[in-house]
Every structure is written in structure tokens, then in C-alpha cells.
Design a protein around this motif. Sequence first.
Motif, PDB file in Angstrom:
ATOM      1  N   CYS A  93       4.788  -3.112  -0.870  1.00  0.00           N
ATOM      2  CA  CYS A  93       5.722  -3.830   0.002  1.00  0.00           C
ATOM      3  C   CYS A  93       5.108  -5.149   0.454  1.00  0.00           C
ATOM      4  O   CYS A  93       3.883  -5.238   0.612  1.00  0.00           O
ATOM      5  CB  CYS A  93       6.026  -3.028   1.259  1.00  0.00           C
ATOM      6  SG  CYS A  93       6.698  -1.420   0.924  1.00  0.00           S
ATOM      7  N   ALA A 125       1.497  -7.053  -0.217  1.00  0.00           N
ATOM      8  CA  ALA A 125       0.858  -6.223  -1.241  1.00  0.00           C
ATOM      9  C   ALA A 125       1.677  -6.251  -2.534  1.00  0.00           C
ATOM     10  O   ALA A 125       1.121  -6.257  -3.642  1.00  0.00           O
ATOM     11  CB  ALA A 125       0.718  -4.795  -0.722  1.00  0.00           C
ATOM     12  N   GLN A 180      -2.441  -2.355   2.307  1.00  0.00           N
ATOM     13  CA  GLN A 180      -3.540  -2.619   3.235  1.00  0.00           C
ATOM     14  C   GLN A 180      -3.750  -1.405   4.141  1.00  0.00           C
ATOM     15  O   GLN A 180      -4.834  -0.862   4.222  1.00  0.00           O
ATOM     16  CB  GLN A 180      -3.199  -3.876   4.065  1.00  0.00           C
ATOM     17  CG  GLN A 180      -4.305  -4.370   4.972  1.00  0.00           C
ATOM     18  CD  GLN A 180      -4.431  -3.558   6.253  1.00  0.00           C
ATOM     19  OE1 GLN A 180      -5.515  -3.060   6.567  1.00  0.00           O
ATOM     20  NE2 GLN A 180      -3.348  -3.384   6.986  1.00  0.00           N
ATOM     21  N   GLY A 186      -2.309   1.619   3.993  1.00  0.00           N
ATOM     22  CA  GLY A 186      -2.255   2.950   3.380  1.00  0.00           C
ATOM     23  C   GLY A 186      -1.304   3.881   4.110  1.00  0.00           C
ATOM     24  O   GLY A 186      -1.303   5.089   3.869  1.00  0.00           O
ATOM     25  N   THR A 238       5.916   2.836   0.521  1.00  0.00           N
ATOM     26  CA  THR A 238       4.920   2.918  -0.555  1.00  0.00           C
ATOM     27  C   THR A 238       4.526   4.373  -0.783  1.00  0.00           C
ATOM     28  O   THR A 238       4.376   4.822  -1.920  1.00  0.00           O
ATOM     29  CB  THR A 238       3.690   2.057  -0.184  1.00  0.00           C
ATOM     30  OG1 THR A 238       4.162   0.744   0.138  1.00  0.00           O
ATOM     31  CG2 THR A 238       2.702   1.958  -1.326  1.00  0.00           C
ATOM     32  N   SER A 248      -0.515 -10.794   6.642  1.00  0.00           N
ATOM     33  CA  SER A 248      -1.668 -10.349   5.854  1.00  0.00           C
ATOM     34  C   SER A 248      -2.267 -11.520   5.072  1.00  0.00           C
ATOM     35  O   SER A 248      -1.540 -12.276   4.427  1.00  0.00           O
ATOM     36  CB  SER A 248      -1.172  -9.262   4.893  1.00  0.00           C
ATOM     37  OG  SER A 248      -2.229  -8.707   4.193  1.00  0.00           O
ATOM     38  N   GLN A 293      -6.776  -7.421  -2.511  1.00  0.00           N
ATOM     39  CA  GLN A 293      -5.858  -6.719  -3.422  1.00  0.00           C
ATOM     40  C   GLN A 293      -5.841  -7.423  -4.778  1.00  0.00           C
ATOM     41  O   GLN A 293      -5.836  -6.782  -5.830  1.00  0.00           O
ATOM     42  CB  GLN A 293      -4.445  -6.677  -2.820  1.00  0.00           C
ATOM     43  CG  GLN A 293      -4.328  -5.672  -1.679  1.00  0.00           C
ATOM     44  CD  GLN A 293      -3.153  -5.905  -0.750  1.00  0.00           C
ATOM     45  OE1 GLN A 293      -2.420  -6.894  -0.883  1.00  0.00           O
ATOM     46  NE2 GLN A 293      -2.957  -5.018   0.196  1.00  0.00           N
ATOM     47  N   VAL A 329       4.258  -0.492   8.626  1.00  0.00           N
ATOM     48  CA  VAL A 329       5.640  -0.038   8.748  1.00  0.00           C
ATOM     49  C   VAL A 329       5.724   1.411   8.288  1.00  0.00           C
ATOM     50  O   VAL A 329       5.790   1.701   7.101  1.00  0.00           O
ATOM     51  CB  VAL A 329       6.605  -0.956   7.965  1.00  0.00           C
ATOM     52  CG1 VAL A 329       8.038  -0.482   8.131  1.00  0.00           C
ATOM     53  CG2 VAL A 329       6.472  -2.381   8.473  1.00  0.00           C
TER      54      VAL A 329
HETATM   55  C1  G6P Z   1       4.518  -5.071   6.733  1.00  0.00           C
HETATM   56  C2  G6P Z   1       3.579  -6.182   7.130  1.00  0.00           C
HETATM   57  C3  G6P Z   1       3.189  -7.007   5.912  1.00  0.00           C
HETATM   58  C4  G6P Z   1       2.630  -6.096   4.823  1.00  0.00           C
HETATM   59  C5  G6P Z   1       3.592  -4.974   4.475  1.00  0.00           C
HETATM   60  C6  G6P Z   1       2.946  -3.931   3.579  1.00  0.00           C
HETATM   61  O1  G6P Z   1       5.746  -5.580   6.372  1.00  0.00           O
HETATM   62  O2  G6P Z   1       4.173  -7.003   8.100  1.00  0.00           O
HETATM   63  O3  G6P Z   1       2.208  -7.941   6.292  1.00  0.00           O
HETATM   64  O4  G6P Z   1       2.374  -6.861   3.689  1.00  0.00           O
HETATM   65  O5  G6P Z   1       3.981  -4.288   5.662  1.00  0.00           O
HETATM   66  O6  G6P Z   1       1.910  -3.316   4.289  1.00  0.00           O
HETATM   67  P1  G6P Z   1       0.725  -2.523   3.636  1.00  0.00           P
HETATM   68  O7  G6P Z   1      -0.064  -1.991   4.774  1.00  0.00           O
HETATM   69  O8  G6P Z   1       1.369  -1.433   2.816  1.00  0.00           O
HETATM   70  O9  G6P Z   1      -0.043  -3.465   2.769  1.00  0.00           O
END
Ligand code: G6P
Length: 607
Positions: free
Chosen positions: A299, A302, A347, A349, A354, A399, A406, A604
Motif C-alpha cells: 500500500c 511501499a 514498513q 508490517g 497488505t 514515509s 524497501q 493503517v
Molecule cells: C499509510 C501511510 C503510508 C504508508 C502506507 C503503507 O497509508 O500513511 O505512509 O506508505 O500506509 O504502510 P506500510 O506500513 O504497510 O508500509
Amino acid sequence: MCGIIGYSGHENAADKLIHALTSLEYRGYDSAGVTLFAENGTVTLKKQGRLKNLQQLLADNPIASVCGIGHTRWATHGKPSDDNAHPHVSGKVSLVHNGIIENYADIRRDLERDGAVFLSDTDTESAVKLLDDAYRQTGEPLSAIRQTCEQLTGSYAFAIVFADINGKVFGVRRGSPLIAAYGQDGNFVASDITAVLWDTRRYISLDENEIAAVTNDGIVVTDFDGKAVAKETKTAEWDSESAEKGGFPHFMLKEIHEEAESVGRTVAAHIKDGLPDFQSCGLSRQFLSKLKSVTIAACGTAMHAGLVGKTVTERLAGIPVRVEVASEFRYGSVFLEEGDLFVAVSQSGETADTLAALDIAKQHGARTLGIVNAAGSALSREADGVFLTMAGPEISVASTKAYGVQLAALYLLAIATAEAKGKLSSEDARLFTQTLLTEIPSKISEVVSRESEIRTLASDFMNAKSVFFIGRGLDCALSYEGSLKLKEISYIHSESYAAGEMKHGTISLIEENTPVVAVATQPELFTKTISNIREVKARGANVLLICPANFPNADIADTVFNIPATSELFTPFTAVTALQLFAYHMAELRGRDIDKPRNLAKSVTVE
Ligand code: G6P
């Protein structure tokens, strides 16, 4: 996403909870609240808006207490308001929640039919009312919690206190992350370890369907059969300093400054004999040599890293790579079978979409790899193999350094696959790996050292209403990230387009002075991108060009930022740093709340 904290100890609980909630601010929130044990039962205070509002409320109503729970809410069910803020209270029960209770409406309807009065629009209140009923019936907290959870569907984590059980906080994990930690003068439950790094690094991760009972002298974990569970105490690798700003005005800027080192560290941790090492992630050379395709799901940022990984893997290893927006994965046809590789990139997990995609991939028999920054997270536990990226804690919602690591992971995977398949000689694979290890971190640092140049370029665009990003190939993948970064933190509308696609519709939006950031780092595509820049220039665009110094005709752009010379395969690392700094300074010049942009959450944990 919502932050949870609970404390039972010997010190002022309000201070502890506020400190922890401040550390959880990065997750994104719109209201906050606490329940504290006072002389006669519990007191709940909650307030819409930033934590300072809650702090003011606490200052106006000081409560001497050594135990309580706290919460930062990121609205899902019901708008941000004092009433919808957590904790939610019913009878003796006070509860905070992260996640979603999917059957809340049915529960609420049944309870209202029986005369219950709801004070909020949240899904959480259905849970607290059920728990109140169960506690009245059983008079025993653990069985009341279990009985309640059996009636709830969805994914959630709770911290709970009962007004007549002073000094005890219960934490429950069912689908949403929760840890318990051993502090210096008391113990905690929390959404993640960053909440309490200022006090302790010793923690336990709760697994699904576990309940932690936290008191000032210990943590007892039981499962849903009521049996005690022996938990391993872990020590967080991250220290409190790495979760603090360290003199930078914002976490985001600090984290961009940490990107080079994070990339080097990540690569160094995954090399053996000069080549990428995936054996330790469960992927043998033989498995990689037979690989026919790769599916990447992720998402946000990432997912954008996945787009770069796709191009690099297809180019080096010659196999098709699909990149899936994780939240859409379950709606499309799934073309995965045994022997296929599914890569989830995250990031935190803990991203629910995801994790849901990972689950589907596992059901189809694919081999799963998690590229993840948070050790002990759900992804790191659920994937068959784990590639742990080494960015350290990323606090800013937007991020940055996590994207860099990544990319590093995906490049290493591409190199390893290409080498295993004989598409890349061992010498070239070693050379590429070495480039990632030393040259790329130093080139990223070079871009960071030219921050003031980027700030000047940003000041030229700071009043923009809308900014377009264009690029081809790898630069197109990169442009998506540049555009996302800008809109996340500056709130300027932005779109990213394959440079050649712009003329098929979106060019109608280009008018006098419309800002366009053109990313052109791939020599074989220079000529074509030059044509696309001319097209937008002819319609009045103000073009900032991001390119290496060997770009011909750079004078067609209004302003230029030259990225340092590297092999063209590796330009995303340096170009993205420039784009991140550009977004940062645009937002800073506009006075935005950079680390905590409105409406966004860091992690999220709902689908
Ligand atoms: C949220 C954050 C983003 C991040 C995404 C995926 O939307 O605001 O910055 O890229 O989640 O998060 P993850 O922890 O799975 O990399």
C-alpha cells in the motif's frame, strides 16, 4: 491509526499516558482521551483535536493516579468529536480500541432494542456495552472479556480497565497489534513499542487471542481458553534516541537524513560472500533460479517501491512482475500457484490490506516473503520468509527512509534472482551489490547535502494549486512517489503521469505557470521525455527537471536539479531523495503540520 496505551505502576499515570500518547502521535489521530483510577472509581477525560487539548483538560482537572488507559483516535466510525473520542465507558468498564468491529451495528440494534442508550457513533461503544453486560453477569474480568470477544467480528485490540479492579489494565489482541512492556516503575500495554521507548525497551508481543493483565509488579498473559501463556521477553533494537527528533525541526527531515545510512545498513545485513543473501529469508538459490513470476502487494509508498522493484526485476531477471494495490488484491483474479513468489512490502508490517493480500497468497500456495521494517510485526510473523529492512523507527507519517530501504531490498531480490537464473554473471551481481552497499548511500548523502538548493527550487512552486509529475519507465514509478509525498504533506493537489500519457487527456489541465516536475534519469528515454517536456512547455508549464548532468537540452526546463552520476539502474535512490526533500520544503514553506498531516495515519490497521 488509533494509538493505545495502558499503565499500572508507582508514578503519576496521567504523565505516563500523555508521554506515551505523544510518542504515538505519529500514527495519526484526531482526538485523545484517558481513563484514570481516582479515589472512588475511575475518571474519564477526552477531547477532540490535538493532545494539548487533553493536556489542558488534565491540567484543569488534576487526578492523582498510578493506573489508567489512554488513546489517540483516528476516526473511522463517526466524526472526530469529544463524544466519539475514546475511552468509551459503560458501567464499571472503560475501554480503548484500535481496529474495526464489523458487526457493531447489529449489536447496537439489539442492545438499543433492550433499552441501552448509546452516547457515540463509534463501533467501539457496542463492545464496551457488551463487556459491561458480561462483567455484570460473571463478575470476573477475564471471562467477561473472552465472552465479549466471542461475540465480536472484525479485527481489534483493546485496553480495558474495570472501575472496581484498581491497578489492573487488561490488553486484548484480536487482529490488531498490541504489546506489553516492562517499565522502570510500572508496566504497560501499548499499540507498539515506540510508545514506551522513553521508559523501556523490554517488551512482549501479544499473539492473536491473548489477554495481558498488567499490574505494577508484573504482566500475566492468558489465552482464550484461560490458560497461562509463557511469553518471551524481547529487547527492542530501536532506542529512544532513534525515535526522537535529535535537533531536526521535523521527524520527516531527520528521517530523510537517515536514508543513506539506512540503505547501507539494510544491504550490509543481507549480503553473504559479496552477493545478496536470501537463503536466510527462506528463498534458496534453486528456488529463485526456477522462479517464473513475482507478485508484489503493498500500500501507499511501499506499493510505489514495488513499482520500481518490478521494473528492475523484469530488466535484470527477465521474469514478469505484477504489482498489486493490496486493498484490491482480493477483488481481481489471483494468478498464484505453488512455486510462485508473493512479496508483501510494508514498513509497519501491520497494514491490514497488505496482511489480507498475504493471506490470499498463502491460500493459493505461493511462497511468501515479507519485506518489513518492524521486527515482530504481524507480517514478519505470518510470511514464510522475512527480509527485515533496517530503517529504524519511522515516525513521520509520510514515509521516506522506509521507501529507500524497501528499494534496497527489492534491488537485492532482483539481483539475486537474475544471478540464480544465469541472467547476470556473478561478477556483475557482486558489482551491483557493492554499488548498493557503498556508492548509493554516499550519493544519497550528496543529495541531502544539497538541501538548500532544493528548498530554493521549492520556493518557486510554493503557491501552486496543483503540481504534475511526469516520467517514463523507472522515472514514471518514481514520479508516483514524488507526487504522493507532495500531496500527503503539503495538501497541494498533485497527479503523476507516464510522460507519454499526459497528451491523452491530462494535458488539458496545463495552463500558464502550471508546475510540472519532470523526472528524467534514464538515458535511453531522454529524447522521448524531452518531447513530453516540450509539449507541456508549449502550453505554459513551469518545468522543474530532475535529471543527471548528462541530460541533453536541460535548458528546455525552467529550473533543473542535477542528481549525482550513478549507473542509470540506481537513479531511483537519489532522485527520490530529491523528491522527498522537495515535498518537505513545499510543505514547510506553506507551514503545514508535516509529521502529522491531516486525515492520514501512519499504520493503517483497518481494511
Ligand atoms: C499509510 C501511510 C503510508 C504508508 C502506507 C503503507 O497509508 O500513511 O505512509 O506508505 O500506509 O504502510 P506500510 O506500513 O504497510 O508500509
